[in-house]
Design a protein around this motif. Sequence first.
Motif: not given
Length: 166
Positions: A136-165
């Motif tokens: 979660l820390k690794v993800m949070e570090q990225q999301l402090q830099q960009t709105p989504f995991l690979i940049g400015e747009q939602l991708t399957t990477a974000d959906i992949d890591l959207s597991t409900p808790y």
Amino acid sequence: MKLYGDIQSGNCYKIKLLTALLDLNHEWVHVDILNHETQTQAFLAKNPNGKIPLLELDDGRCLWESNAILNYLAKDSALLPSDPFALAKVQQWQFFEQYSHEPFIAVARFINKYLGLPENRRADYESKQEGGLKALKVMEQQLQQTPFLIGEQLTTADIDLSTPYA
């Protein structure tokens, strides 16, 4: 097409989320993993690995593993980049999910949600916390830099890591 799964499963949830985002017509077939429905001959004929989710196309071909299903269904949409580097970044996060996130967060969630956190699994559950927090820390570090995991747009990477808790 048919999607076999259990909506409580994080791997199935992300497929269901993608189908909603892309408005994909499909039949949802509930599979009860605790009653070993993934181990029947009929299911194993579709997925010899005996796990959900499973996508069955109208022509009878089957695809299993959530990330493969996500990327297949998202092909030619804005959720899966066509640029080779951006696509590799999506896959980077998907590998991260499988090797740094899922073994900790998803396993702990399974022990808690599906099994009810029985006392005989409590130590296993607790042992997953440090690795889960690191992911979660690794993800949070990225999301402090960009709105989504690979940049400015939602991708399957974000959906992949959207597991409900819950």
